[in-house]
Enzyme design. Structure first.
Site, PDB file in Angstrom:
ATOM      1  N   TYR A   1      24.035  19.746 -38.111  1.00  0.00           N
ATOM      2  CA  TYR A   1      23.022  18.844 -38.222  1.00  0.00           C
ATOM      3  C   TYR A   1      22.909  17.493 -37.243  1.00  0.00           C
ATOM      4  CZ  TYR A   1      19.820  15.644 -40.723  1.00  0.00           C
ATOM      5  OH  TYR A   1      18.864  14.665 -41.164  1.00  0.00           O
ATOM      6  N   ASP A   2      24.297  17.102 -37.236  1.00  0.00           N
ATOM      7  CA  ASP A   2      24.321  15.895 -36.411  1.00  0.00           C
ATOM      8  C   ASP A   2      23.938  16.021 -34.823  1.00  0.00           C
ATOM      9  OD1 ASP A   2      25.521  15.311 -38.775  1.00  0.00           O
ATOM     10  OD2 ASP A   2      27.335  14.577 -38.158  1.00  0.00           O
TER      11      ASP A   2
ATOM     12  N   GLY B   1      36.028  12.471 -53.868  1.00  0.00           N
ATOM     13  CA  GLY B   1      37.099  11.302 -53.600  1.00  0.00           C
ATOM     14  C   GLY B   1      37.337  10.198 -54.764  1.00  0.00           C
TER      15      GLY B   1
ATOM     16  N   ASP C   1      32.978  13.930 -44.701  1.00  0.00           N
ATOM     17  CA  ASP C   1      32.066  13.014 -45.399  1.00  0.00           C
ATOM     18  C   ASP C   1      32.516  11.638 -44.833  1.00  0.00           C
ATOM     19  OD1 ASP C   1      30.479  13.095 -47.772  1.00  0.00           O
ATOM     20  OD2 ASP C   1      32.035  11.697 -48.701  1.00  0.00           O
TER      21      ASP C   1
HETATM   22  N1  LIG Z   1      15.782  12.239 -46.472  1.00  0.00           N
HETATM   23  C1  LIG Z   1      16.621  11.754 -45.886  1.00  0.00           C
HETATM   24  O1  LIG Z   1      17.232  10.698 -46.395  1.00  0.00           O
HETATM   25  C2  LIG Z   1      16.692  11.889 -44.575  1.00  0.00           C
HETATM   26  C3  LIG Z   1      17.572  11.082 -43.854  1.00  0.00           C
HETATM   27  C4  LIG Z   1      17.496  11.216 -42.200  1.00  0.00           C
HETATM   28  C5  LIG Z   1      16.908  11.909 -41.885  1.00  0.00           C
HETATM   29  N2  LIG Z   1      15.902  12.588 -42.331  1.00  0.00           N
HETATM   30  C6  LIG Z   1      14.963  13.428 -41.593  1.00  0.00           C
HETATM   31  O2  LIG Z   1      13.658  13.447 -42.044  1.00  0.00           O
HETATM   32  C7  LIG Z   1      13.121  14.566 -41.963  1.00  0.00           C
HETATM   33  C8  LIG Z   1      12.697  15.379 -43.241  1.00  0.00           C
HETATM   34  O3  LIG Z   1      13.871  15.001 -43.993  1.00  0.00           O
HETATM   35  P1  LIG Z   1      13.357  15.460 -45.803  1.00  0.00           P
HETATM   36  O4  LIG Z   1      14.311  14.866 -46.501  1.00  0.00           O
HETATM   37  O5  LIG Z   1      11.847  15.422 -46.118  1.00  0.00           O
HETATM   38  O6  LIG Z   1      13.670  17.166 -45.896  1.00  0.00           O
HETATM   39  P2  LIG Z   1      12.877  18.449 -46.366  1.00  0.00           P
HETATM   40  O7  LIG Z   1      14.079  19.519 -46.360  1.00  0.00           O
HETATM   41  O8  LIG Z   1      12.649  17.991 -47.809  1.00  0.00           O
HETATM   42  O9  LIG Z   1      11.976  18.562 -45.450  1.00  0.00           O
HETATM   43  C9  LIG Z   1      12.179  19.283 -44.226  1.00  0.00           C
HETATM   44  C10 LIG Z   1      11.052  20.266 -43.879  1.00  0.00           C
HETATM   45  O10 LIG Z   1      11.063  20.911 -42.636  1.00  0.00           O
HETATM   46  C11 LIG Z   1      10.664  22.096 -42.844  1.00  0.00           C
HETATM   47  N3  LIG Z   1      11.111  22.846 -41.953  1.00  0.00           N
HETATM   48  C12 LIG Z   1      12.336  23.231 -41.793  1.00  0.00           C
HETATM   49  N4  LIG Z   1      12.509  24.085 -40.650  1.00  0.00           N
HETATM   50  C13 LIG Z   1      11.222  24.271 -39.917  1.00  0.00           C
HETATM   51  C14 LIG Z   1      10.929  24.985 -38.857  1.00  0.00           C
HETATM   52  N5  LIG Z   1      11.569  25.557 -38.044  1.00  0.00           N
HETATM   53  N6  LIG Z   1       9.441  24.872 -38.788  1.00  0.00           N
HETATM   54  C15 LIG Z   1       8.683  24.393 -39.587  1.00  0.00           C
HETATM   55  N7  LIG Z   1       9.148  23.538 -40.672  1.00  0.00           N
HETATM   56  C16 LIG Z   1      10.439  23.738 -40.795  1.00  0.00           C
HETATM   57  C17 LIG Z   1      11.251  22.594 -44.307  1.00  0.00           C
HETATM   58  O11 LIG Z   1      10.694  23.728 -44.610  1.00  0.00           O
HETATM   59  C18 LIG Z   1      10.770  21.242 -45.030  1.00  0.00           C
HETATM   60  O12 LIG Z   1       9.444  21.132 -45.604  1.00  0.00           O
HETATM   61  C19 LIG Z   1      14.277  15.455 -41.277  1.00  0.00           C
HETATM   62  O13 LIG Z   1      13.815  15.856 -39.934  1.00  0.00           O
HETATM   63  C20 LIG Z   1      15.580  15.089 -41.547  1.00  0.00           C
HETATM   64  O14 LIG Z   1      16.468  15.222 -40.548  1.00  0.00           O
HETATM   65  C21 LIG Z   1      15.657  12.409 -43.741  1.00  0.00           C
END
Ligand SMILES: NC(=O)c1ccc[n+]([C@@H]2O[C@H](COP(=O)([O-])OP(=O)(O)OC[C@H]3O[C@@H](n4cnc5c(N)ncnc54)[C@H](O)[C@@H]3O)[C@@H](O)[C@H]2O)c1
Length: 317
Positions: A144-145, A204, A270
């Site tokens: 992810y990172d 933890g 973590d």
């Molecule tokens: N929720 C948080 O706290 C948080 C924190 C940091 C970053 N983000 C970023 O925000 C974005 C949304 O996160 P979220 O919490 O809503 O997650 P989520 O899993 O609820 O939503 C992600 C969406 O992306 C879709 N998806 C995944 N791979 C795909 C692909 N190859 N093609 C098309 N769709 C795809 C999934 O089906 C899902 O609907 C992400 O990019 C995540 O990295 C979220």
């Protein structure tokens, strides 16, 4: 505007769809439904300005003319990205390059959903955008990172080489209605356990800290950034820091649950501390979060109650 939101069936993406429709735009939501759910979009079923495009964004596609592309597709919770490690790497890399090509082709503005995970297990606290991070490139969380760090690099490259009008938001822990209850994130875990009367699991000693941003604050920050001219990353999150243990206590108070707290070993990598420095968002966007943790949990309570009820009915069936 005609706006494309990738990952729009997910937690944050669906709230962004709501915000864009509320501003009067037309929205195309493309999603593979890997971790998202159509229920998150059910309220737009009869909205003529809304279109759902079932699409894996790692495959080439063309949504037609668009004015703005918000790239939110990616598994986001530790449970999801550890289960879908390769897909996570792919959507951050190939998926991001595809989306940048679409933005370039249609001369559309582009906003990347990046993450506080770019800072890894930070040695600087709180984290400013200028901090380069402390990331283990081969640890379990690296899928992810590093995917997000690549996505940021790709976004900067399209800005530099192709003059695409890009923005990047580094999102910190966000919660609220539509958060998946089984995603392993702190708030969903605690709310689910408290509402089921199960022990709250703290990993933890529980003294590691997190900051939690309510979804309406997060989306307001993202929308403000989308209207700005800032091309470098901007942190959007809530700087109020809680230990995990304090957070567990707030959840118990808001839910009125009699659950106990149980301690378990800390998973690998973590982060000990995570807190945004939001000076840049404050000065540049005149944005700051308004909703404190207790209020945000109150606002989420009905959703979590319904989700926990639905999951227990499904288990009984
Ligand atoms: N929720 C948080 O706290 C948080 C924190 C940091 C970053 N983000 C970023 O925000 C974005 C949304 O996160 P979220 O919490 O809503 O997650 P989520 O899993 O609820 O939503 C992600 C969406 O992306 C879709 N998806 C995944 N791979 C795909 C692909 N190859 N093609 C098309 N769709 C795809 C999934 O089906 C899902 O609907 C992400 O990019 C995540 O990295 C979220």
């Amino acid at each position: 505007m005609r706006v494309l939101i990738t990952g729009g069936a997910g937690f944050l993406g669906s709230h962004l769809c709501d915000a864009m429709l509320a501003e009067g735009h037309s929205v195309i939501c493309s999603d593979s439904l890997l971790t998202g759910r159509m229920e998150n979009l059910a309220h737009h079923a009869h909205e003529p300005r809304f279109e759902f495009l079932p699409q894996d964004v790692c495959q080439p596609f063309d949504p037609g003319n668009i004015d703005y592309l918000f790239h939110f597709a990616s598994p986001a919770s530790p449970v999801d990205y550890l289960k879908h490690g390769i897909e996570t790497l792919r959507v951050g890399s190939a998926g991001t390059l595809n989306c940048l090509e679409i933005a370039k082709k249609h001369n559309a503005k582009f906003l990347l959903a990046s993450t506080s995970e770019c800072y890894g297990d930070p040695l600087e606290h709180p984290q400013k955008e200028s901090y380069w991070g402390h990331v283990n490139s081969i640890g379990p969380r690296s899928v992810y990172d590093e995917a997000k760090r690549f996505a940021e690099a790709a976004t900067m490259a399209y800005h530099r080489y192709h003059h695409v009008d890009t923005r990047m938001v580094r999102i910190f822990n966000t919660y609220g209605p539509r958060l998946q209850i089984d995603d392993g994130r702190v708030i969903s875990n605690f709310m689910k356990q408290a509402l089921r009367g199960e022990d709250l699991t703290v990993y933890g000693d529980g003294l590691q800290t997190r900051s939690f941003c309510y979804v309406s604050d997060e989306v307001a920050g993202i929308v403000a950034l989308s209207k700005s001219d800032e091309h470098l990353p901007v942190n959007i999150g809530n700087p109020n820091e809680f230990t995990i243990l304090e957070c567990a206590k707030v959840v118990l108070r808001v839910t009125g649950s009699a659950s106990k707290i149980r301690f378990e070993p800390l998973p690998q990598d973590d982060p000990r501390q995570r807190r945004p420095d939001i000076t840049k968002a404050r000065t540049l966007l005149n944005w700051e979060p308004k909703i404190d943790l207790s209020t945000g949990l109150q606002l989420s309570l009905d959703y979590f109650r319904a989700a926990v009820h639905a999951s227990s009915t499904a288990t009984l069936r």
